[in-house]
Structures are given as C-alpha cells and as structure tokens.
Motif scaffolding. Structure first.
Motif, PDB file in Angstrom:
ATOM      1  N   VAL A 190       0.841  -1.208   0.000  1.00  0.00           N
ATOM      2  CA  VAL A 190       0.000   0.000   0.000  1.00  0.00           C
ATOM      3  C   VAL A 190       0.873   1.254   0.000  1.00  0.00           C
ATOM      4  CG1 VAL A 190      -1.741   1.306   1.291  1.00  0.00           C
ATOM      5  CG2 VAL A 190      -1.795  -1.185   1.305  1.00  0.00           C
ATOM      6  N   GLU A 191       0.458   2.253  -0.769  1.00  0.00           N
ATOM      7  CA  GLU A 191       1.152   3.536  -0.838  1.00  0.00           C
ATOM      8  C   GLU A 191       0.202   4.634  -0.359  1.00  0.00           C
ATOM      9  OE1 GLU A 191       3.959   5.112  -4.486  1.00  0.00           O
ATOM     10  OE2 GLU A 191       2.068   4.169  -4.889  1.00  0.00           O
ATOM     11  N   VAL A 192       0.609   5.415   0.609  1.00  0.00           N
ATOM     12  CA  VAL A 192      -0.224   6.529   1.097  1.00  0.00           C
ATOM     13  C   VAL A 192       0.529   7.824   0.797  1.00  0.00           C
ATOM     14  CG1 VAL A 192      -1.387   7.548   3.101  1.00  0.00           C
ATOM     15  CG2 VAL A 192      -1.063   5.070   2.989  1.00  0.00           C
ATOM     16  N   LEU A 193      -0.053   8.657  -0.035  1.00  0.00           N
ATOM     17  CA  LEU A 193       0.657   9.842  -0.524  1.00  0.00           C
ATOM     18  C   LEU A 193      -0.298  11.032  -0.593  1.00  0.00           C
ATOM     19  CD1 LEU A 193       3.569   9.992  -1.381  1.00  0.00           C
ATOM     20  CD2 LEU A 193       2.885   9.467  -3.715  1.00  0.00           C
ATOM     21  N   ALA A 194       0.151  12.172  -0.058  1.00  0.00           N
ATOM     22  CA  ALA A 194      -0.717  13.360  -0.079  1.00  0.00           C
ATOM     23  C   ALA A 194       0.017  14.534  -0.713  1.00  0.00           C
ATOM     24  CB  ALA A 194      -1.161  13.709   1.343  1.00  0.00           C
ATOM     25  N   TYR A 195      -0.744  15.546  -1.073  1.00  0.00           N
ATOM     26  CA  TYR A 195      -0.144  16.769  -1.629  1.00  0.00           C
ATOM     27  C   TYR A 195      -1.104  17.935  -1.397  1.00  0.00           C
ATOM     28  CZ  TYR A 195      -3.338  16.214  -5.612  1.00  0.00           C
ATOM     29  OH  TYR A 195      -4.458  16.091  -6.398  1.00  0.00           O
ATOM     30  N   VAL A 196      -0.578  19.146  -1.542  1.00  0.00           N
ATOM     31  CA  VAL A 196      -1.423  20.333  -1.408  1.00  0.00           C
ATOM     32  C   VAL A 196      -2.107  20.573  -2.751  1.00  0.00           C
ATOM     33  CG1 VAL A 196      -1.426  22.831  -1.028  1.00  0.00           C
ATOM     34  CG2 VAL A 196       0.001  21.344   0.396  1.00  0.00           C
ATOM     35  N   SER A 197      -3.425  20.593  -2.741  1.00  0.00           N
ATOM     36  CA  SER A 197      -4.159  20.701  -4.007  1.00  0.00           C
ATOM     37  C   SER A 197      -4.792  22.076  -4.202  1.00  0.00           C
ATOM     38  CB  SER A 197      -5.231  19.609  -4.091  1.00  0.00           C
ATOM     39  OG  SER A 197      -6.012  19.593  -2.924  1.00  0.00           O
ATOM     40  N   ALA A 204      -4.323  23.049  -8.018  1.00  0.00           N
ATOM     41  CA  ALA A 204      -3.325  22.228  -8.715  1.00  0.00           C
ATOM     42  C   ALA A 204      -3.995  21.283  -9.696  1.00  0.00           C
ATOM     43  CB  ALA A 204      -2.532  21.423  -7.700  1.00  0.00           C
ATOM     44  N   ASP A 205      -3.289  20.989 -10.772  1.00  0.00           N
ATOM     45  CA  ASP A 205      -3.759  20.015 -11.759  1.00  0.00           C
ATOM     46  C   ASP A 205      -2.831  18.803 -11.644  1.00  0.00           C
ATOM     47  OD1 ASP A 205      -4.848  18.699 -13.847  1.00  0.00           O
ATOM     48  OD2 ASP A 205      -4.074  20.037 -15.409  1.00  0.00           O
ATOM     49  N   VAL A 206      -3.303  17.749 -10.973  1.00  0.00           N
ATOM     50  CA  VAL A 206      -2.441  16.612 -10.647  1.00  0.00           C
ATOM     51  C   VAL A 206      -3.167  15.311 -10.981  1.00  0.00           C
ATOM     52  CG1 VAL A 206      -1.330  15.375  -8.718  1.00  0.00           C
ATOM     53  CG2 VAL A 206      -1.250  17.872  -8.791  1.00  0.00           C
ATOM     54  N   ASP A 207      -2.458  14.367 -11.587  1.00  0.00           N
ATOM     55  CA  ASP A 207      -3.029  13.040 -11.837  1.00  0.00           C
ATOM     56  C   ASP A 207      -2.827  12.206 -10.563  1.00  0.00           C
ATOM     57  OD1 ASP A 207      -3.785  10.554 -12.625  1.00  0.00           O
ATOM     58  OD2 ASP A 207      -2.241  10.302 -14.159  1.00  0.00           O
ATOM     59  N   VAL A 208      -3.924  11.940  -9.848  1.00  0.00           N
ATOM     60  CA  VAL A 208      -3.778  11.259  -8.546  1.00  0.00           C
ATOM     61  C   VAL A 208      -3.232   9.848  -8.688  1.00  0.00           C
ATOM     62  CG1 VAL A 208      -5.522  12.621  -7.314  1.00  0.00           C
ATOM     63  CG2 VAL A 208      -6.198  10.500  -8.471  1.00  0.00           C
ATOM     64  N   ALA A 209      -3.341   9.291  -9.906  1.00  0.00           N
ATOM     65  CA  ALA A 209      -2.868   7.910 -10.098  1.00  0.00           C
ATOM     66  C   ALA A 209      -1.354   7.829 -10.221  1.00  0.00           C
ATOM     67  CB  ALA A 209      -3.517   7.316 -11.345  1.00  0.00           C
ATOM     68  N   SER A 210      -0.704   8.945 -10.566  1.00  0.00           N
ATOM     69  CA  SER A 210       0.709   8.788 -10.920  1.00  0.00           C
ATOM     70  C   SER A 210       1.692   9.740 -10.241  1.00  0.00           C
ATOM     71  CB  SER A 210       0.856   8.921 -12.442  1.00  0.00           C
ATOM     72  OG  SER A 210       0.459  10.222 -12.830  1.00  0.00           O
ATOM     73  N   GLU A 214       8.637  12.110  -4.722  1.00  0.00           N
ATOM     74  CA  GLU A 214       9.736  12.990  -5.130  1.00  0.00           C
ATOM     75  C   GLU A 214       9.190  14.298  -5.688  1.00  0.00           C
ATOM     76  OE1 GLU A 214       9.558   9.662  -5.838  1.00  0.00           O
ATOM     77  OE2 GLU A 214      11.020   9.277  -4.243  1.00  0.00           O
ATOM     78  N   GLN A 215       8.115  14.210  -6.488  1.00  0.00           N
ATOM     79  CA  GLN A 215       7.511  15.434  -7.046  1.00  0.00           C
ATOM     80  C   GLN A 215       6.934  16.304  -5.938  1.00  0.00           C
ATOM     81  OE1 GLN A 215       4.762  13.542  -9.711  1.00  0.00           O
ATOM     82  NE2 GLN A 215       6.075  13.821 -11.500  1.00  0.00           N
ATOM     83  N   PRO A 224       2.742  18.898  -6.360  1.00  0.00           N
ATOM     84  CA  PRO A 224       3.519  18.353  -7.473  1.00  0.00           C
ATOM     85  C   PRO A 224       3.284  19.053  -8.820  1.00  0.00           C
ATOM     86  CG  PRO A 224       1.771  16.831  -6.839  1.00  0.00           C
ATOM     87  CD  PRO A 224       1.733  17.957  -5.860  1.00  0.00           C
ATOM     88  N   ASP A 225       2.283  19.943  -8.884  1.00  0.00           N
ATOM     89  CA  ASP A 225       2.081  20.750 -10.105  1.00  0.00           C
ATOM     90  C   ASP A 225       2.989  21.979  -9.952  1.00  0.00           C
ATOM     91  OD1 ASP A 225       1.232  22.772 -11.815  1.00  0.00           O
ATOM     92  OD2 ASP A 225      -0.890  22.293 -11.629  1.00  0.00           O
ATOM     93  N   GLU A 226       4.075  22.019 -10.752  1.00  0.00           N
ATOM     94  CA  GLU A 226       5.117  23.044 -10.549  1.00  0.00           C
ATOM     95  C   GLU A 226       4.589  24.473 -10.678  1.00  0.00           C
ATOM     96  OE1 GLU A 226       8.836  22.495 -12.674  1.00  0.00           O
ATOM     97  OE2 GLU A 226       8.621  20.331 -12.405  1.00  0.00           O
ATOM     98  N   THR A 227       3.739  24.694 -11.681  1.00  0.00           N
ATOM     99  CA  THR A 227       3.216  26.049 -11.886  1.00  0.00           C
ATOM    100  C   THR A 227       2.346  26.466 -10.707  1.00  0.00           C
ATOM    101  OG1 THR A 227       3.115  25.453 -14.210  1.00  0.00           O
ATOM    102  CG2 THR A 227       2.039  27.508 -13.584  1.00  0.00           C
ATOM    103  N   ALA A 228       1.455  25.556 -10.300  1.00  0.00           N
ATOM    104  CA  ALA A 228       0.575  25.873  -9.168  1.00  0.00           C
ATOM    105  C   ALA A 228       1.397  26.053  -7.896  1.00  0.00           C
ATOM    106  CB  ALA A 228      -0.447  24.752  -8.985  1.00  0.00           C
ATOM    107  N   SER A 229       2.437  25.223  -7.727  1.00  0.00           N
ATOM    108  CA  SER A 229       3.281  25.297  -6.538  1.00  0.00           C
ATOM    109  C   SER A 229       3.896  26.688  -6.402  1.00  0.00           C
ATOM    110  CB  SER A 229       4.378  24.219  -6.630  1.00  0.00           C
ATOM    111  OG  SER A 229       5.384  24.469  -5.695  1.00  0.00           O
TER     112      SER A 229
END
Ligand SMILES: C=C(O[C@@H]1CC(C(=O)O)=C[C@@H](OP(=O)(O)O)[C@H]1O)C(=O)O
Length: 443
Positions: A190-197, A204-210, A214-215, A224-229
C-alpha cells in the motif's frame, strides 16, 4: 455549559473549575464503570494498532507510544525521521521559523532493527521554546484558537506554545504513521501519498494515479504541479508579509489498498478516516471521492460502472473514492481535507480576556502563515494509522478460515471463491495476499 457561563457572565477562568464535590462524584462513578480512564482520554487512537500521543509544545518533549504493532516488522529511526523531517518547523520562509530538528529516539519495542511486539515509545525533545512570546496570549484568548474552549473545559492549560493544542502534538502521530506506512507497504504494497491541491484561488492540476513522493517533496508547498506550486508559494508569502494567514486543501491518495478494509455499519472505512482526519488541528472539512459535488449529480452520472480485468473487479470511474458500503473496493482511496487559516495572526483583533472582559489582542511569536505544506505528512499519517488498524482487524476477523469454506461446493464453484481473498480471490495489485505470500514479500 459551565465554561460558557463562566465566559458569558464575566467570571474569572478559575471559576470554570468543576466544583470539587461534583467532580469527585462523577469521576468515582465513571472510573468504576469503565477502563477508559487508563487510556489517556482523548489522546489515544485505534483499536488493535493503537497510538497514544503525549507532550506539550513548550514542555520537555513530545512523542507517542504505539501498541499492537505486529512483531518482526523491520523499522529504523531513519524510517521515522524521514517523515518527521517533512513535518518539522523551519523548512522555508512560508513555515514557522521555530528552530527544531525534531530528532527522534526509539525508547522501546524495537530490537535489532525489528519490532518485538511490545509498546514502541518514540520521543522528540523540544529545544526552541520562547515562552515569553505568550505573555499577551496568557491573558487574552486568540480568536478561533483552542485557548478559550480549553479553559472552559479544564479550567487550566499549558499556555506557552499552545500546550497540547499546538501542531507539535502531531509529531507523535507522524512518527506512529511512519510505522503504519511501513506495515502497510510490507504486507500489501500500500502507498499513502498526499499533496497540497488548493491554496486560495490556486488549484493544482495533478493526476492522482501517478504523482510521486519525489515530485511532492521537490515543492516547498508540497504541490507536485510546478506552476501551481510557484503561485501557491507567492500567495502564502504575500499573506505572511501582511501578518495574516490562509488555509488550503490537502488531497490524499491510497494506492494498492486491499479490498475489504472497514466494516459495513458504524465503523465504515470513510467514517474511520473522517474521524482520524478531523482530529488534526485546523481541519474544517473532509470529502471522499465525489464528496459534496456528488450531491448534485444523477445516479446515472455518479455510478462507478464495473468491469473485469485479469480476473479482478474494477470500476471505470472512481467517484466512490475507493470505498463502497463502508469497505475498500481496491480502487485508489481519494480524500480531500480542508484546513482553515491559522488562527494566530499578527493583526489586532477583538477578543476577551481570561478574566472575562472585552479587550484587544495583537499576538506575537512564530506561526505558520499557512499550515497545509506541513499538514501533508500529518494527513498521510492519520490515513495510514486507520488503514493499519483496519488491516489488523480484518486479519483478526476474516482470515482465519480459507475463503469459501462454509459455502457448499456448488456455490463455491459458481462464485469462484479462492483461498487468497480479495473481491475475486486474486492476490495481486493491492488485493489481499495470502499469509504466506505476505511473509515472503520484500520489505
Ligand atoms: C513548532 C511547531 O509549531 C508551532 C505551532 C504553534 C501553534 O500555535 O499551533 C505555534 C508555534 O509554536 P511557538 O509559538 O513555540 O513557536 C509553532 O511554531 C511545530 O509544529 O513543530
């Protein structure tokens, strides 16, 4: 009601203490009937995988005791420190400048790099307390902070650093969550991963599947969306310079979650997740899958149609957010968490004093202008704690007898039950592995 009347009638906070006679009476009767008092009321979480956090922001240190972790799970201080480093203060200009390394020590429960089945205690000392910053906040309540309600309930609190209501309490959760993540990864990948959306007007425009860890970590905002970040960083920094604060949204994704975690009625998986998430400081909203937006859709628009792939049931869409009927269905679990603006701001505000008179407060000290960049590992930790606990409960209840044992051979053949479990009895792609498979899996 007691505390409220103390505030409304202008009584001093010391009057909010429950009269001794009534306190003794209720405490005697409660402790006779229930063992709950032995469990640190309100500071423990989980049933089989159980964490208790301890410590105040300006006390000697903070940490946790984790009980119920299965023996022979490989775990190191480095595994835990990696997540604590993502949570710690002082990471950038847009986080609190309090200078803490948050270096953890494992005091018990781990021997020769593996858990031994006894309680694991993890300790992080506090080093950079500046309690004089709290002189004004010792006499006047911060609007929307926990200060006032703590006094209403307890009649006493550790004022400096916000005591128990400080975000430092989450150190214990993140440390325990790192162990939970390791367990989930080891048993079923299992992988548990979060980000600021979302922060203010930036989404942010992020593909939650991929998206990858590191991003997320390459971004100071943890988006992980560089422009939004970049835009989020600028928004938060601009607000910081004015002494104000803002909130934001954290999205958390669980990939390769086994099917069948949760139970169908009171302890639905989404109910367990909602409670866990909403126990984090500054949370104001929780959504699973389509969340509130699903309420305006038609059934034909909202339903996730099933299809078969490699002998497993999948859904073409995931508006259910990976949970149906209170049970995980093997699709990614997707939750969104709304965090309010940090309540401590460097702006003059109307409030009341602890003595019960109207006053003004201009708070001092070091505070996060926006909590979401540091909330990412906290959300991951709470989700991982729920899933680890549910995984142990699932094994305890459902994995003793081979699947299909109590079913007649005819029905069994028709349903194609197998020993390995999962919706279709397949052990791959996040479905339950057999006991032997899981023990053989690499760490
Ligand atoms: C230190 C942390 O966050 C703290 C959370 C916090 C609050 O009011 O919640 C107030 C600040 O503490 P202090 O006033 O001691 O600088 C923050 O720095 C942390 O999370 O590790």
């Amino acid at each position: 009601m007691l505390g409220r009347s103390a505030l409304r009638t202008g009584h001093s906070h010391s009057n909010a203490v429950v009269p001794e006679a009534s306190y003794c009476k209720s405490s005697r009767s409660c402790s006779r009937r229930s063992p709950v008092a032995a469990r640190a009321i309100g500071s423990s979480f989980g049933t089989l995988f159980r964490v208790t956090t301890f410590g105040e922001s300006h006390g000697k240190g903070v940490g946790c005791v984790v009980d119920g972790v299965p023996p022979r799970l490989q775990i190191s201080t480095e595994d835990i420190q990696a997540d604590l480093d993502r949570r710690r203060p002082g990471q950038s200009r847009i986080t609190t400048p309090r200078s803490e390394t948050d270096t953890c020590q494992i005091y018990s429960g781990v021997y020769d790099g593996a858990t031994v089945g006894s309680p694991i205690m993890i300790m992080v000392p506090n080093k950079d307390q500046k309690s004089k910053d709290y002189t004004e906040m010792a006499v006047a309540y911060r609007p929307s902070h926990a200060d006032a309600t703590y006094d209403m309930k307890y009649g006493i609190r550790a004022v400096a650093g916000g005591g128990r209501s400080s975000a430092r309490e989450t150190i214990g959760r993140v440390a325990a969550g790192a162990i939970a993540k390791k367990l989930l990864q080891r048993v079923c990948g299992v992988e548990v991963l979060a980000y600021v959306s979302e922060v203010r007007e930036v989404t942010a425009d992020v593909d939650v599947a991929s998206f990858t860890l590191e991003q997320v970590e390459a971004s100071q905002v943890r988006c992980p969306d560089e422009t939004a970040s970049q835009r989020m960083y600028e928004v938060i920094d601009t607000i910081r310079k004015t002494g104000d604060s803002c909130g934001g949204i954290v999205t958390c994704v669980v990939r390769k979650c086994p099917t069948g975690l949760g139970t169908p009625v009171f302890d639905k998986l989404e109910a367990e997740l909602a409670k866990a998430i909403m126990s984090l400081p500054a949370t104001k909203g929780f959504e699973l899958g389509s969340g509130f937006s699903g309420s305006s859709m038609l059934g034909s628009e909202h339903n996730d149609e099933f299809y078969m792939q490699d002998g497993e049931i999948h859904t073409r869409t995931n508006r259910s957010g990976g949970i149906q009927g209170g049970l995980s269905n093997g699709e990614p679990i997707v939750v969104r968490v709304a965090f309010k603006p940090t309540s401590t701001i460097a702006k003059r505000q109307n409030t009341v004093s602890r003595e019960g008179s109207d006053t003004e407060l201009l708070a001092r000290g070091r505070h996060d202008p926006c909590v979401v960049p540091r909330a990412v590992p906290m959300v991951e930790a709470m989700v991982a704690l729920v899933l680890a606990d549910q995984l142990l409960q699932h094994y305890a209840q459902c994995e003793l007898f081979p699947r299909g044992d109590a079913v007649s051979p005819d029905v069994r053949a028709a349903l194609q039950f197998s020993h390995t479990g999962g919706m279709n009895g397949k052990g791959s792609n996040g479905r339950h592995q057999s006991h032997q498979e899981s023990l053989a899996a690499p760490t």
